[in-house]
Design an enzyme around this catalytic site. Structure first.
Site, PDB file in Angstrom:
ATOM      1  N   LYS A   1     -57.976 -76.438 -48.067  1.00  0.00           N
ATOM      2  CA  LYS A   1     -57.582 -75.879 -46.779  1.00  0.00           C
ATOM      3  C   LYS A   1     -58.086 -76.754 -45.628  1.00  0.00           C
ATOM      4  CE  LYS A   1     -57.431 -71.121 -48.538  1.00  0.00           C
ATOM      5  NZ  LYS A   1     -57.819 -69.707 -48.272  1.00  0.00           N
TER       6      LYS A   1
ATOM      7  N   TYR B   1     -47.795 -67.389 -48.244  1.00  0.00           N
ATOM      8  CA  TYR B   1     -48.634 -66.186 -48.188  1.00  0.00           C
ATOM      9  C   TYR B   1     -47.798 -64.917 -47.960  1.00  0.00           C
ATOM     10  CZ  TYR B   1     -53.124 -68.692 -48.236  1.00  0.00           C
ATOM     11  OH  TYR B   1     -54.226 -69.437 -48.605  1.00  0.00           O
TER      12      TYR B   1
ATOM     13  N   PHE C   1     -54.767 -59.738 -41.265  1.00  0.00           N
ATOM     14  CA  PHE C   1     -55.231 -61.115 -41.086  1.00  0.00           C
ATOM     15  C   PHE C   1     -54.113 -62.146 -41.272  1.00  0.00           C
ATOM     16  CE2 PHE C   1     -56.181 -59.924 -45.522  1.00  0.00           C
ATOM     17  CZ  PHE C   1     -55.540 -60.947 -46.228  1.00  0.00           C
TER      18      PHE C   1
ATOM     19  N   ARG D   1     -59.321 -70.546 -60.743  1.00  0.00           N
ATOM     20  CA  ARG D   1     -59.817 -69.375 -59.993  1.00  0.00           C
ATOM     21  C   ARG D   1     -61.322 -69.185 -60.234  1.00  0.00           C
ATOM     22  NH1 ARG D   1     -56.720 -66.810 -56.103  1.00  0.00           N
ATOM     23  NH2 ARG D   1     -57.770 -64.865 -56.627  1.00  0.00           N
TER      24      ARG D   1
ATOM     25  N   THR E   1     -63.293 -64.627 -53.005  1.00  0.00           N
ATOM     26  CA  THR E   1     -62.615 -64.962 -51.752  1.00  0.00           C
ATOM     27  C   THR E   1     -63.599 -65.107 -50.595  1.00  0.00           C
ATOM     28  OG1 THR E   1     -60.690 -63.721 -52.539  1.00  0.00           O
ATOM     29  CG2 THR E   1     -60.760 -64.245 -50.185  1.00  0.00           C
TER      30      THR E   1
ATOM     31  N   ARG F   1     -66.593 -72.211 -53.552  1.00  0.00           N
ATOM     32  CA  ARG F   1     -66.853 -71.409 -52.343  1.00  0.00           C
ATOM     33  C   ARG F   1     -68.329 -71.016 -52.248  1.00  0.00           C
ATOM     34  NH1 ARG F   1     -61.437 -67.672 -53.191  1.00  0.00           N
ATOM     35  NH2 ARG F   1     -59.992 -68.906 -51.913  1.00  0.00           N
TER      36      ARG F   1
ATOM     37  N   ASN G   1     -62.346 -70.501 -46.416  1.00  0.00           N
ATOM     38  CA  ASN G   1     -63.023 -70.525 -47.723  1.00  0.00           C
ATOM     39  C   ASN G   1     -62.582 -71.705 -48.582  1.00  0.00           C
ATOM     40  OD1 ASN G   1     -60.505 -69.640 -48.271  1.00  0.00           O
ATOM     41  ND2 ASN G   1     -61.093 -67.653 -49.094  1.00  0.00           N
TER      42      ASN G   1
ATOM     43  N   HIS H   1     -57.464 -72.846 -52.043  1.00  0.00           N
ATOM     44  CA  HIS H   1     -56.523 -71.861 -52.568  1.00  0.00           C
ATOM     45  C   HIS H   1     -56.208 -72.245 -53.999  1.00  0.00           C
ATOM     46  CE1 HIS H   1     -52.929 -69.402 -53.119  1.00  0.00           C
ATOM     47  NE2 HIS H   1     -52.416 -70.476 -53.696  1.00  0.00           N
TER      48      HIS H   1
ATOM     49  N   GLU I   1     -45.314 -71.335 -55.919  1.00  0.00           N
ATOM     50  CA  GLU I   1     -46.085 -72.188 -55.000  1.00  0.00           C
ATOM     51  C   GLU I   1     -45.893 -73.670 -55.313  1.00  0.00           C
ATOM     52  OE1 GLU I   1     -50.040 -70.546 -55.365  1.00  0.00           O
ATOM     53  OE2 GLU I   1     -49.435 -68.649 -54.444  1.00  0.00           O
TER      54      GLU I   1
HETATM   55  P1  IDP Z   1     -57.711 -65.727 -52.552  1.00  0.00           P
HETATM   56  O1  IDP Z   1     -57.526 -66.952 -51.690  1.00  0.00           O
HETATM   57  O2  IDP Z   1     -59.115 -65.658 -53.118  1.00  0.00           O
HETATM   58  O3  IDP Z   1     -56.635 -65.571 -53.586  1.00  0.00           O
HETATM   59  P2  IDP Z   1     -56.370 -63.594 -51.064  1.00  0.00           P
HETATM   60  O4  IDP Z   1     -56.761 -62.152 -51.123  1.00  0.00           O
HETATM   61  O5  IDP Z   1     -55.114 -64.002 -51.755  1.00  0.00           O
HETATM   62  O6  IDP Z   1     -57.631 -64.453 -51.566  1.00  0.00           O
HETATM   63  O7  IDP Z   1     -56.268 -63.973 -49.527  1.00  0.00           O
HETATM   64  C1  IDP Z   1     -55.691 -65.178 -49.121  1.00  0.00           C
HETATM   65  C2  IDP Z   1     -56.564 -65.812 -48.080  1.00  0.00           C
HETATM   66  O8  IDP Z   1     -56.541 -65.008 -46.893  1.00  0.00           O
HETATM   67  C3  IDP Z   1     -58.044 -65.917 -48.441  1.00  0.00           C
HETATM   68  O9  IDP Z   1     -58.335 -67.043 -49.227  1.00  0.00           O
HETATM   69  C4  IDP Z   1     -58.696 -65.981 -47.079  1.00  0.00           C
HETATM   70  O10 IDP Z   1     -58.564 -67.302 -46.517  1.00  0.00           O
HETATM   71  C5  IDP Z   1     -57.817 -65.032 -46.274  1.00  0.00           C
HETATM   72  N1  IDP Z   1     -58.334 -63.644 -46.268  1.00  0.00           N
HETATM   73  C6  IDP Z   1     -58.205 -62.735 -47.262  1.00  0.00           C
HETATM   74  N2  IDP Z   1     -58.762 -61.560 -46.908  1.00  0.00           N
HETATM   75  C7  IDP Z   1     -59.250 -61.735 -45.663  1.00  0.00           C
HETATM   76  C8  IDP Z   1     -59.937 -60.884 -44.756  1.00  0.00           C
HETATM   77  O11 IDP Z   1     -60.193 -59.700 -45.022  1.00  0.00           O
HETATM   78  N3  IDP Z   1     -60.289 -61.432 -43.555  1.00  0.00           N
HETATM   79  C9  IDP Z   1     -59.994 -62.727 -43.241  1.00  0.00           C
HETATM   80  N4  IDP Z   1     -59.348 -63.558 -44.065  1.00  0.00           N
HETATM   81  C10 IDP Z   1     -58.977 -63.072 -45.265  1.00  0.00           C
HETATM   82 MG    MG Z   2     -54.568 -65.235 -53.315  1.00  0.00          MG
END
Ligand code: IDP
Ligand code: MG
Length: 152
Positions: A9, A49, A57, A85, A91, A102, A112, A115, A126
């Site tokens: 990212k 996304y 968000f 993963r 996350t 992370r 974070n 992805h 994707e």
């Molecule tokens: P992942 O990247 O671990 O699969 P996802 O739930 O798919 O997590 O969320 C996608 C991305 O959205 C996360 O990696 C993070 O950058 C952002 N994100 C997810 N939940 C939140 C939140 O509650 N607040 C702010 N950013 C979030």
């Molecule tokens: Mg995800």
């Protein structure tokens, strides 16, 4: 063998962590089959996304992902989706276990660093989004294959 999409990212690129992140995947035994650096357009990021489009968000996530260059990689290996993963960690980087990307390198929920596709269906979607060209992913055999996987 499975293929998965990994994104470094914008925070990973800005902080100069792309090499370290790629090294972790390479050292684990995942094979790099595609890679590019781009500042991706908003429309593509919204598609990427789209499962999150109703989440509060979503606009800031798409804004963040479009705020600078991203390195997209396609990685291949046995159970590559789950293995990636696991290497990424939870996350919220503050809660991610030490030893994960992370957990070792980040302190933010949103920024974070990485992805990774979360299922075979999302990986297919994707990879097609980020590597649409027929010749963008490369089939090759690493000389370490048998030693990494003991498939011989
Ligand atoms: P992942 O990247 O671990 O699969 P996802 O739930 O798919 O997590 O969320 C996608 C991305 O959205 C996360 O990696 C993070 O950058 C952002 N994100 C997810 N939940 C939140 C939140 O509650 N607040 C702010 N950013 C979030
Ligand atoms: Mg995800």
């Amino acid at each position: 063998m499975e293929r998965t999409l990994v994104l470094c990212k914008p925070d990973a690129v800005q902080r100069g962590l792309v090499g370290q992140i790629l090294t972790r995947f390479e050292q684990k035994g995942l094979k790099l089959v595609g890679m590019k650096l781009r500042q991706f357009p908003k429309e593509l990021l919204e598609q990427h996304y789209s499962d999150h489009k109703e989440r509060p968000f979503f606009p800031s996530l798409v804004g963040f992902m479009g705020s600078g260059p991203v390195v997209a990689m396609a990685l291949e290996g046995i159970d590559a989706i789950a293995v990636v993963r696991g290497l990424m960690g939870k996350t919220n980087a503050r809660e991610a276990a030490p030893g994960t990307i992370r957990g070792d390198l980040g302190m933010s929920f949103s920024n974070n660093l990485v992805h990774g596709s979360d299922s075979a269906e999302s990986a297919a979607k994707e990879l097609a989004l980020f590597f649409p060209g027929a010749d963008e992913l490369v089939d090759w055999t690493p000389c370490t294959l048998e030693w990494s996987y003991s498939v011989g």
